[in-house]
Motif scaffolding. Structure first.
Motif, PDB file in Angstrom:
ATOM      1  N   ALA A  29      37.328  51.194  31.704  1.00 42.43           N
ATOM      2  CA  ALA A  29      36.253  50.710  30.832  1.00 42.43           C
ATOM      3  C   ALA A  29      36.702  49.472  30.067  1.00 42.43           C
ATOM      4  O   ALA A  29      35.935  48.506  29.936  1.00 42.43           O
ATOM      5  N   ASP A  30      37.941  49.475  29.582  1.00 39.61           N
ATOM      6  CA  ASP A  30      38.459  48.312  28.871  1.00 39.61           C
ATOM      7  C   ASP A  30      38.578  47.109  29.804  1.00 39.61           C
ATOM      8  O   ASP A  30      38.294  45.974  29.408  1.00 39.61           O
ATOM      9  N   MET A  31      38.989  47.338  31.051  1.00 40.42           N
ATOM     10  CA  MET A  31      39.084  46.234  32.005  1.00 40.42           C
ATOM     11  C   MET A  31      37.709  45.640  32.303  1.00 40.42           C
ATOM     12  O   MET A  31      37.568  44.413  32.397  1.00 40.42           O
ATOM     13  N   LEU A  32      36.707  46.472  32.440  1.00 42.13           N
ATOM     14  CA  LEU A  32      35.354  45.970  32.673  1.00 42.13           C
ATOM     15  C   LEU A  32      34.857  45.177  31.468  1.00 42.13           C
ATOM     16  O   LEU A  32      34.208  44.133  31.620  1.00 42.13           O
ATOM     17  N   GLU A  33      35.181  45.649  30.277  1.00 47.43           N
ATOM     18  CA  GLU A  33      34.802  44.918  29.068  1.00 47.43           C
ATOM     19  C   GLU A  33      35.489  43.555  29.025  1.00 47.43           C
ATOM     20  O   GLU A  33      34.866  42.539  28.693  1.00 47.43           O
ATOM     21  N   LEU A  34      36.775  43.521  29.384  1.00 41.33           N
ATOM     22  CA  LEU A  34      37.505  42.254  29.386  1.00 41.33           C
ATOM     23  C   LEU A  34      37.016  41.319  30.492  1.00 41.33           C
ATOM     24  O   LEU A  34      36.990  40.102  30.315  1.00 41.33           O
ATOM     25  N   ALA A  35      36.619  41.889  31.632  1.00 42.73           N
ATOM     26  CA  ALA A  35      36.047  41.063  32.705  1.00 42.73           C
ATOM     27  C   ALA A  35      34.746  40.423  32.227  1.00 42.73           C
ATOM     28  O   ALA A  35      34.482  39.244  32.507  1.00 42.73           O
ATOM     29  N   GLN A  36      33.935  41.157  31.499  1.00 43.60           N
ATOM     30  CA  GLN A  36      32.707  40.593  30.933  1.00 43.60           C
ATOM     31  C   GLN A  36      33.036  39.507  29.913  1.00 43.60           C
ATOM     32  O   GLN A  36      32.358  38.475  29.852  1.00 43.60           O
ATOM     33  N   PHE A  37      34.082  39.718  29.135  1.00 47.20           N
ATOM     34  CA  PHE A  37      34.520  38.693  28.188  1.00 47.20           C
ATOM     35  C   PHE A  37      34.901  37.417  28.934  1.00 47.20           C
ATOM     36  O   PHE A  37      34.523  36.314  28.520  1.00 47.20           O
ATOM     37  N   VAL A  64      40.348  29.052  32.413  1.00 45.45           N
ATOM     38  CA  VAL A  64      41.565  28.616  31.743  1.00 45.45           C
ATOM     39  C   VAL A  64      41.294  28.535  30.238  1.00 45.45           C
ATOM     40  O   VAL A  64      40.276  28.013  29.809  1.00 45.45           O
ATOM     41  N   GLY A  65      42.202  29.073  29.463  1.00 41.47           N
ATOM     42  CA  GLY A  65      42.063  29.051  28.010  1.00 41.47           C
ATOM     43  C   GLY A  65      41.299  30.233  27.444  1.00 41.47           C
ATOM     44  O   GLY A  65      41.109  30.330  26.240  1.00 41.47           O
ATOM     45  N   CYS A  66      40.850  31.117  28.288  1.00 40.75           N
ATOM     46  CA  CYS A  66      40.157  32.325  27.812  1.00 40.75           C
ATOM     47  C   CYS A  66      41.216  33.365  27.454  1.00 40.75           C
ATOM     48  O   CYS A  66      41.791  34.002  28.332  1.00 40.75           O
ATOM     49  N   TYR A 113      48.128  51.785  28.806  1.00 37.35           N
ATOM     50  CA  TYR A 113      48.068  50.742  29.820  1.00 37.35           C
ATOM     51  C   TYR A 113      48.231  49.385  29.156  1.00 37.35           C
ATOM     52  O   TYR A 113      47.682  49.147  28.087  1.00 37.35           O
ATOM     53  N   ASP A 114      48.962  48.483  29.806  1.00 35.44           N
ATOM     54  CA  ASP A 114      49.007  47.081  29.415  1.00 35.44           C
ATOM     55  C   ASP A 114      48.023  46.349  30.319  1.00 35.44           C
ATOM     56  O   ASP A 114      48.097  46.464  31.546  1.00 35.44           O
ATOM     57  N   ILE A 115      47.107  45.585  29.722  1.00 33.27           N
ATOM     58  CA  ILE A 115      46.133  44.827  30.507  1.00 33.27           C
ATOM     59  C   ILE A 115      46.493  43.360  30.388  1.00 33.27           C
ATOM     60  O   ILE A 115      46.537  42.813  29.276  1.00 33.27           O
ATOM     61  N   GLN A 116      46.775  42.741  31.537  1.00 29.59           N
ATOM     62  CA  GLN A 116      47.234  41.364  31.549  1.00 29.59           C
ATOM     63  C   GLN A 116      46.408  40.535  32.523  1.00 29.59           C
ATOM     64  O   GLN A 116      46.103  40.988  33.625  1.00 29.59           O
ATOM     65  N   PRO A 117      46.078  39.294  32.141  1.00 24.89           N
ATOM     66  CA  PRO A 117      45.451  38.383  33.096  1.00 24.89           C
ATOM     67  C   PRO A 117      46.533  37.766  33.980  1.00 24.89           C
ATOM     68  O   PRO A 117      47.625  37.460  33.506  1.00 24.89           O
ATOM     69  N   GLN A 118      46.260  37.618  35.250  1.00 27.20           N
ATOM     70  CA  GLN A 118      47.211  36.995  36.162  1.00 27.20           C
ATOM     71  C   GLN A 118      46.872  35.515  36.315  1.00 27.20           C
ATOM     72  O   GLN A 118      46.087  35.137  37.165  1.00 27.20           O
ATOM     73  N   THR A 119      47.390  34.678  35.481  1.00 25.64           N
ATOM     74  CA  THR A 119      47.238  33.222  35.484  1.00 25.64           C
ATOM     75  C   THR A 119      45.858  32.777  35.959  1.00 25.64           C
ATOM     76  O   THR A 119      45.681  32.378  37.110  1.00 25.64           O
ATOM     77  N   PRO A 120      44.865  32.852  35.095  1.00 26.48           N
ATOM     78  CA  PRO A 120      43.525  32.431  35.500  1.00 26.48           C
ATOM     79  C   PRO A 120      43.490  30.926  35.777  1.00 26.48           C
ATOM     80  O   PRO A 120      44.172  30.147  35.127  1.00 26.48           O
ATOM     81  N   ASN A 121      42.721  30.536  36.792  1.00 24.43           N
ATOM     82  CA  ASN A 121      42.517  29.116  37.031  1.00 24.43           C
ATOM     83  C   ASN A 121      41.060  28.783  36.733  1.00 24.43           C
ATOM     84  O   ASN A 121      40.350  29.582  36.138  1.00 24.43           O
ATOM     85  N   ARG A 122      40.603  27.644  37.167  1.00 25.47           N
ATOM     86  CA  ARG A 122      39.260  27.210  36.803  1.00 25.47           C
ATOM     87  C   ARG A 122      38.178  28.126  37.336  1.00 25.47           C
ATOM     88  O   ARG A 122      37.186  28.389  36.664  1.00 25.47           O
ATOM     89  N   THR A 123      38.366  28.674  38.533  1.00 23.98           N
ATOM     90  CA  THR A 123      37.279  29.434  39.172  1.00 23.98           C
ATOM     91  C   THR A 123      37.589  30.903  39.418  1.00 23.98           C
ATOM     92  O   THR A 123      36.754  31.603  40.005  1.00 23.98           O
ATOM     93  N   PHE A 178      39.956  34.693  38.176  1.00 22.59           N
ATOM     94  CA  PHE A 178      40.889  35.424  37.326  1.00 22.59           C
ATOM     95  C   PHE A 178      41.118  36.789  37.952  1.00 22.59           C
ATOM     96  O   PHE A 178      40.323  37.265  38.760  1.00 22.59           O
ATOM     97  N   THR A 179      42.217  37.398  37.590  1.00 22.58           N
ATOM     98  CA  THR A 179      42.517  38.777  37.965  1.00 22.58           C
ATOM     99  C   THR A 179      43.088  39.475  36.745  1.00 22.58           C
ATOM    100  O   THR A 179      44.018  38.960  36.117  1.00 22.58           O
ATOM    101  N   LEU A 180      42.525  40.619  36.401  1.00 18.50           N
ATOM    102  CA  LEU A 180      43.055  41.445  35.317  1.00 18.50           C
ATOM    103  C   LEU A 180      43.821  42.602  35.935  1.00 18.50           C
ATOM    104  O   LEU A 180      43.347  43.228  36.890  1.00 18.50           O
TER     105      LEU A 180
END
Length: 136
Positions: free
Chosen positions: A46-54, A66-68, A83-93, A95-97
């Motif tokens: 649920a937290d990952m889905l919330e962060l994906a919406q963010f 980038v910069g989010c 759980y640790d939730i981390q973005p995997q180096t988002p680029n312009r188009t 992202f992966t959480l």
């Protein structure tokens, strides 16, 4: 002569009750732990889905991922993090959480392992011997 009736439990009766309780506890506790881990995993999802919406809202505002910066990186947000939730180096188009289970509470023993979700909504996991339906 008066006959007095003895009341109470014998030692054998008490030991039988203790043995039955021990057997029930030995069966019930592992099942309970599994359900607790599943509940914690559900919270992380649920937290990952919330962060994906963010991230999507950030992309809509900036036209880039980038910069989010995520507003939080631990699930659950309060109390002990499992759980640790981390973005995997988002680029312009894209992202992966990634949600990485912590050893706290035995969460790293969860059969689904590490959970991931990307900008397209593709959900994956690192566990073996389970299906996507069991983990997502």
């Amino acid at each position: 002569m008066s006959v007095r009736k003895e009341t109470g439990f014998t030692l054998i009766e008490l030991m039988i009750v203790v043995a039955v309780v021990a057997i029930l506890a030995a069966v019930a506790y592992p099942s309970y732990q599994t359900q607790v881990r599943k509940g914690r995993m559900g919270q992380a999802q649920a937290d990952m889905l919330e962060l994906a919406q963010f991230m999507e809202r950030c992309f809509a505002s900036n036209n880039t991922y980038v910069g989010c910066n995520l507003p939080f990186g631990v699930s659950p947000r309060t109390g002990t993090g499992y759980y640790d939730i981390q973005p995997q180096t988002p680029n312009r188009t894209s992202f992966t959480l990634t949600a990485i289970p912590r050893p706290a509470g035995g969460q790293n023993e969860q059969i689904c392992g590490t959970l991931t979700i990307n900008q397209a909504g593709a959900k994956t996991f690192s566990g073996t011997g389970v299906t996507a339906a069991q983990c997502w």
